[in-house]
Design a protein around this motif. Structure first.
Motif, PDB file in Angstrom:
ATOM      1  N   ASP A 128       0.828  -1.204   0.000  1.00  0.00           N
ATOM      2  CA  ASP A 128       0.000   0.000   0.000  1.00  0.00           C
ATOM      3  C   ASP A 128       0.866   1.259   0.000  1.00  0.00           C
ATOM      4  OD1 ASP A 128      -2.623   0.847  -0.159  1.00  0.00           O
ATOM      5  OD2 ASP A 128      -2.799   1.192   1.988  1.00  0.00           O
ATOM      6  N   VAL A 129       1.908   1.267   0.831  1.00  0.00           N
ATOM      7  CA  VAL A 129       2.810   2.427   0.912  1.00  0.00           C
ATOM      8  C   VAL A 129       3.544   2.628  -0.409  1.00  0.00           C
ATOM      9  CG1 VAL A 129       4.922   3.310   1.983  1.00  0.00           C
ATOM     10  CG2 VAL A 129       3.125   2.320   3.411  1.00  0.00           C
ATOM     11  N   ILE A 130       4.099   1.558  -0.954  1.00  0.00           N
ATOM     12  CA  ILE A 130       4.869   1.670  -2.197  1.00  0.00           C
ATOM     13  C   ILE A 130       4.000   2.178  -3.341  1.00  0.00           C
ATOM     14  CG2 ILE A 130       6.135   0.343  -3.947  1.00  0.00           C
ATOM     15  CD1 ILE A 130       7.208  -1.410  -1.700  1.00  0.00           C
ATOM     16  N   SER A 131       2.725   1.802  -3.344  1.00  0.00           N
ATOM     17  CA  SER A 131       1.834   2.203  -4.438  1.00  0.00           C
ATOM     18  C   SER A 131       1.580   3.707  -4.472  1.00  0.00           C
ATOM     19  CB  SER A 131       0.502   1.453  -4.335  1.00  0.00           C
ATOM     20  OG  SER A 131      -0.258   1.912  -3.235  1.00  0.00           O
ATOM     21  N   THR A 132       1.924   4.428  -3.387  1.00  0.00           N
ATOM     22  CA  THR A 132       1.676   5.873  -3.338  1.00  0.00           C
ATOM     23  C   THR A 132       2.912   6.705  -3.682  1.00  0.00           C
ATOM     24  OG1 THR A 132       2.278   6.114  -0.994  1.00  0.00           O
ATOM     25  CG2 THR A 132      -0.002   5.497  -1.493  1.00  0.00           C
ATOM     26  N   LEU A 133       4.056   6.065  -3.920  1.00  0.00           N
ATOM     27  CA  LEU A 133       5.314   6.798  -4.078  1.00  0.00           C
ATOM     28  C   LEU A 133       5.463   7.403  -5.469  1.00  0.00           C
ATOM     29  CD1 LEU A 133       7.685   4.208  -2.358  1.00  0.00           C
ATOM     30  CD2 LEU A 133       6.717   6.284  -1.339  1.00  0.00           C
ATOM     31  N   GLN A 134       6.157   8.533  -5.526  1.00  0.00           N
ATOM     32  CA  GLN A 134       6.500   9.110  -6.823  1.00  0.00           C
ATOM     33  C   GLN A 134       7.665   8.346  -7.438  1.00  0.00           C
ATOM     34  OE1 GLN A 134       7.475  13.281  -6.842  1.00  0.00           O
ATOM     35  NE2 GLN A 134       7.644  13.371  -9.072  1.00  0.00           N
ATOM     36  N   ILE A 135       8.704   8.078  -6.636  1.00  0.00           N
ATOM     37  CA  ILE A 135       9.783   7.200  -7.076  1.00  0.00           C
ATOM     38  C   ILE A 135      10.234   6.355  -5.891  1.00  0.00           C
ATOM     39  CG2 ILE A 135      10.593   8.810  -8.854  1.00  0.00           C
ATOM     40  CD1 ILE A 135      13.062   9.297  -7.067  1.00  0.00           C
ATOM     41  N   PHE A 136      10.954   5.273  -6.200  1.00  0.00           N
ATOM     42  CA  PHE A 136      11.408   4.343  -5.170  1.00  0.00           C
ATOM     43  C   PHE A 136      12.865   3.994  -5.423  1.00  0.00           C
ATOM     44  CE2 PHE A 136      11.659  -0.111  -3.482  1.00  0.00           C
ATOM     45  CZ  PHE A 136      11.530   0.234  -2.145  1.00  0.00           C
ATOM     46  N   ILE A 137      13.665   3.980  -4.352  1.00  0.00           N
ATOM     47  CA  ILE A 137      15.093   3.682  -4.442  1.00  0.00           C
ATOM     48  C   ILE A 137      15.400   2.512  -3.512  1.00  0.00           C
ATOM     49  CG2 ILE A 137      17.434   4.574  -4.137  1.00  0.00           C
ATOM     50  CD1 ILE A 137      16.249   7.412  -4.430  1.00  0.00           C
ATOM     51  N   SER A 138      16.074   1.494  -4.042  1.00  0.00           N
ATOM     52  CA  SER A 138      16.382   0.326  -3.214  1.00  0.00           C
ATOM     53  C   SER A 138      17.469  -0.499  -3.874  1.00  0.00           C
ATOM     54  CB  SER A 138      15.137  -0.551  -3.034  1.00  0.00           C
ATOM     55  OG  SER A 138      14.849  -1.239  -4.239  1.00  0.00           O
ATOM     56  N   GLY A 139      17.915  -1.514  -3.137  1.00  0.00           N
ATOM     57  CA  GLY A 139      18.768  -2.535  -3.715  1.00  0.00           C
ATOM     58  C   GLY A 139      17.902  -3.645  -4.284  1.00  0.00           C
ATOM     59  N   ASP A 140      18.516  -4.808  -4.458  1.00  0.00           N
ATOM     60  CA  ASP A 140      17.803  -5.981  -4.973  1.00  0.00           C
ATOM     61  C   ASP A 140      17.045  -6.621  -3.816  1.00  0.00           C
ATOM     62  OD1 ASP A 140      16.913  -8.218  -6.274  1.00  0.00           O
ATOM     63  OD2 ASP A 140      18.885  -9.159  -6.487  1.00  0.00           O
ATOM     64  N   THR A 141      15.864  -6.101  -3.537  1.00  0.00           N
ATOM     65  CA  THR A 141      15.060  -6.527  -2.397  1.00  0.00           C
ATOM     66  C   THR A 141      13.671  -6.950  -2.858  1.00  0.00           C
ATOM     67  OG1 THR A 141      14.171  -4.313  -2.033  1.00  0.00           O
ATOM     68  CG2 THR A 141      16.243  -4.845  -0.927  1.00  0.00           C
ATOM     69  N   GLY A 142      12.920  -7.558  -1.941  1.00  0.00           N
ATOM     70  CA  GLY A 142      11.537  -7.889  -2.252  1.00  0.00           C
ATOM     71  C   GLY A 142      10.723  -6.655  -2.578  1.00  0.00           C
ATOM     72  N   SER A 143      10.996  -5.554  -1.874  1.00  0.00           N
ATOM     73  CA  SER A 143      10.268  -4.310  -2.138  1.00  0.00           C
ATOM     74  C   SER A 143      10.571  -3.770  -3.528  1.00  0.00           C
ATOM     75  CB  SER A 143      10.612  -3.265  -1.075  1.00  0.00           C
ATOM     76  OG  SER A 143      11.999  -2.984  -1.075  1.00  0.00           O
ATOM     77  N   MET A 144      11.786  -4.026  -4.034  1.00  0.00           N
ATOM     78  CA  MET A 144      12.119  -3.623  -5.401  1.00  0.00           C
ATOM     79  C   MET A 144      11.189  -4.296  -6.399  1.00  0.00           C
ATOM     80  SD  MET A 144      15.419  -4.586  -7.739  1.00  0.00           S
ATOM     81  CE  MET A 144      14.617  -6.158  -8.123  1.00  0.00           C
ATOM     82  N   HIS A 145      10.917  -5.577  -6.183  1.00  0.00           N
ATOM     83  CA  HIS A 145      10.041  -6.313  -7.096  1.00  0.00           C
ATOM     84  C   HIS A 145       8.586  -5.867  -6.953  1.00  0.00           C
ATOM     85  CE1 HIS A 145      13.139  -8.998  -8.577  1.00  0.00           C
ATOM     86  NE2 HIS A 145      13.569  -9.138  -7.339  1.00  0.00           N
ATOM     87  N   ILE A 146       8.190  -5.490  -5.745  1.00  0.00           N
ATOM     88  CA  ILE A 146       6.839  -4.952  -5.559  1.00  0.00           C
ATOM     89  C   ILE A 146       6.689  -3.647  -6.331  1.00  0.00           C
ATOM     90  CG2 ILE A 146       5.257  -3.935  -3.874  1.00  0.00           C
ATOM     91  CD1 ILE A 146       6.356  -5.965  -1.840  1.00  0.00           C
ATOM     92  N   ALA A 147       7.675  -2.757  -6.215  1.00  0.00           N
ATOM     93  CA  ALA A 147       7.638  -1.495  -6.957  1.00  0.00           C
ATOM     94  C   ALA A 147       7.592  -1.748  -8.456  1.00  0.00           C
ATOM     95  CB  ALA A 147       8.849  -0.640  -6.595  1.00  0.00           C
ATOM     96  N   SER A 148       8.344  -2.737  -8.911  1.00  0.00           N
ATOM     97  CA  SER A 148       8.334  -3.094 -10.328  1.00  0.00           C
ATOM     98  C   SER A 148       6.957  -3.577 -10.754  1.00  0.00           C
ATOM     99  CB  SER A 148       9.382  -4.179 -10.590  1.00  0.00           C
ATOM    100  OG  SER A 148       9.348  -4.617 -11.932  1.00  0.00           O
ATOM    101  N   ALA A 149       6.336  -4.418  -9.921  1.00  0.00           N
ATOM    102  CA  ALA A 149       5.008  -4.941 -10.237  1.00  0.00           C
ATOM    103  C   ALA A 149       3.961  -3.841 -10.292  1.00  0.00           C
ATOM    104  CB  ALA A 149       4.605  -5.987  -9.197  1.00  0.00           C
ATOM    105  N   LEU A 150       4.148  -2.815  -9.477  1.00  0.00           N
ATOM    106  CA  LEU A 150       3.215  -1.691  -9.439  1.00  0.00           C
ATOM    107  C   LEU A 150       3.566  -0.611 -10.457  1.00  0.00           C
ATOM    108  CD1 LEU A 150       2.910  -1.337  -5.561  1.00  0.00           C
ATOM    109  CD2 LEU A 150       1.166  -2.209  -7.111  1.00  0.00           C
ATOM    110  N   ARG A 151       4.656  -0.825 -11.197  1.00  0.00           N
ATOM    111  CA  ARG A 151       5.138   0.138 -12.197  1.00  0.00           C
ATOM    112  C   ARG A 151       5.445   1.498 -11.562  1.00  0.00           C
ATOM    113  NH1 ARG A 151       5.268  -4.315 -14.104  1.00  0.00           N
ATOM    114  NH2 ARG A 151       4.603  -4.912 -16.198  1.00  0.00           N
ATOM    115  N   ILE A 152       5.996   1.480 -10.361  1.00  0.00           N
ATOM    116  CA  ILE A 152       6.448   2.707  -9.717  1.00  0.00           C
ATOM    117  C   ILE A 152       7.819   3.065 -10.291  1.00  0.00           C
ATOM    118  CG2 ILE A 152       7.109   3.783  -7.526  1.00  0.00           C
ATOM    119  CD1 ILE A 152       4.135   3.180  -7.749  1.00  0.00           C
ATOM    120  N   PRO A 153       8.038   4.284 -10.751  1.00  0.00           N
ATOM    121  CA  PRO A 153       9.375   4.669 -11.212  1.00  0.00           C
ATOM    122  C   PRO A 153      10.410   4.367 -10.129  1.00  0.00           C
ATOM    123  CG  PRO A 153       7.783   6.359 -11.789  1.00  0.00           C
ATOM    124  CD  PRO A 153       7.059   5.380 -10.901  1.00  0.00           C
TER     125      PRO A 153
END
Length: 319
Positions: free
Chosen positions: A217-242
């Motif tokens: 839910d939090v990631i889906s509201t972000l303008q952009i997301f910065i991370s390493g190779d993490t599970g959250s990185m794949h969630i952001a990718s799935a949600l098409r978050i820049p």
């Protein structure tokens, strides 16, 4: 009846969603077997009718026996998951011949070298030729889309896998300080509780505080997301978050984000990828990615995606 064993790692579980449309054709009755903590990834996917939460091997085997499944696909590489299918009486057990489990599989496929194919392509090759290849392979998560909060940047400071996979915390801190000074709000997330990146009201530290459904839910509201190779990185990718994905000891060719709005940064040292939890040489050269590179890439993403609403492919035709 088809049974599919979902991966245990969060990122791999997200990537496995890309295969479900082909498996969930009207002709196939599909049951998903997974760990409880990855369940929120799948609960909103159209067409998923049966989900079994894996608790203990003995209980899993009893349930699998009752299913009387014709085919079982193992997206997990472990011996124990193959043993469950074997003792559960799954007639056709399909998986890669890893972890000394070849004799437990009726169709033991030769594993690919890490990075030889993207992991999504590995999953795709596993289900062929048993399932007709009708649909594209989007990574998708449904049910969490919100209007992005412009001026909000998400940062995940580390993977639970090990030190070698994590960019330096102090560098994340410098990135956060820069954007706070520029007037941006920073949301700090992650599986483990970590100290606050910057002592500022503009930084909200949610690391170690969110359940998976809340994290999505939090990631889906972000303008952009910065991370390493993490599970959250794949969630952001799935949600098409820049997003900016920082790769150190692992390979973007194997587990990189499948997101048209992503920038992948890596050092490119000759010893990477090593896939180790700790640097064998103790110098962690793979993490020496300049802070300036992250900031410049983030600024470019912000400029190029200011009017972009995150989009995910939700339908079988990829729209």
């Amino acid at each position: 009846m088809i049974i599919l064993r979902i991966p245990n790692w969060l990122g791999d579980a997200v990537n496995s969603t890309s295969i479900l449309y082909n498996l969930m054709d009207n002709k196939n009755e599909v049951t998903l077997l997974m760990k409880r903590y990855v369940f929120p990834i799948f609960k909103h996917i159209d067409g998923v009718r049966k989900i079994v939460l894996s608790e203990r091997i003995s209980e899993d085997i009893k349930y699998i026996r009752r299913l009387k499944a014709e085919i079982g696909f193992l997206f997990t590489p472990s011996f124990s998951s193959a043993l469950e299918f074997f003792l559960g009486g799954v007639k056709k057990r399909v998986g890669y011949a890893t972890d000394f489990r070849r004799l437990l599989l009726s169709d033991a496929k030769k594993p690919f070298k890490k990075g030889e194919l993207h992991i999504v392509e590995e999953y795709r090759k596993l289900i062929l030729p048993y399932v007709e290849n009708k649909y594209p392979y989007p990574i998708f998560i449904k049910g969490y889309f919100k209007k992005p909060l412009m001026g909000t940047i998400g940062i995940d400071t580390g993977s639970i896998f090990g030190e070698a996979k994590n960019w330096d915390f102090d560098r994340y801190k410098k990135v956060s300080e820069y954007f706070v000074e520029m007037g941006y709000r920073v949301v700090q997330i992650g599986r483990e509780r970590r100290k606050k990146l910057v002592d500022s009201k503009m930084v909200e530290n949610l690391s170690g505080e969110t359940k998976l459904e809340e994290l999505i839910d939090v990631i889906s509201t972000l303008q952009i997301f910065i991370s390493g190779d993490t599970g959250s990185m794949h969630i952001a990718s799935a949600l098409r978050i820049p997003q900016i994905a920082i790769f150190t000891s692992t390979s973007p060719e194997w587990t990189g984000p499948l997101n048209p709005y992503s920038i992948v940064l890596r050092n490119g040292v000759d010893c990477s990828p090593c896939y180790k939890r700790k640097c064998p040489y103790g110098n962690y050269r793979c993490r020496e990615i300049p802070t300036e590179s992250i900031i410049a890439s983030a600024r470019r993403l912000i400029k190029n995606t200011e009017n972009l609403r995150p989009v995910a492919f939700l339908d079988r035709d990829g729209t």
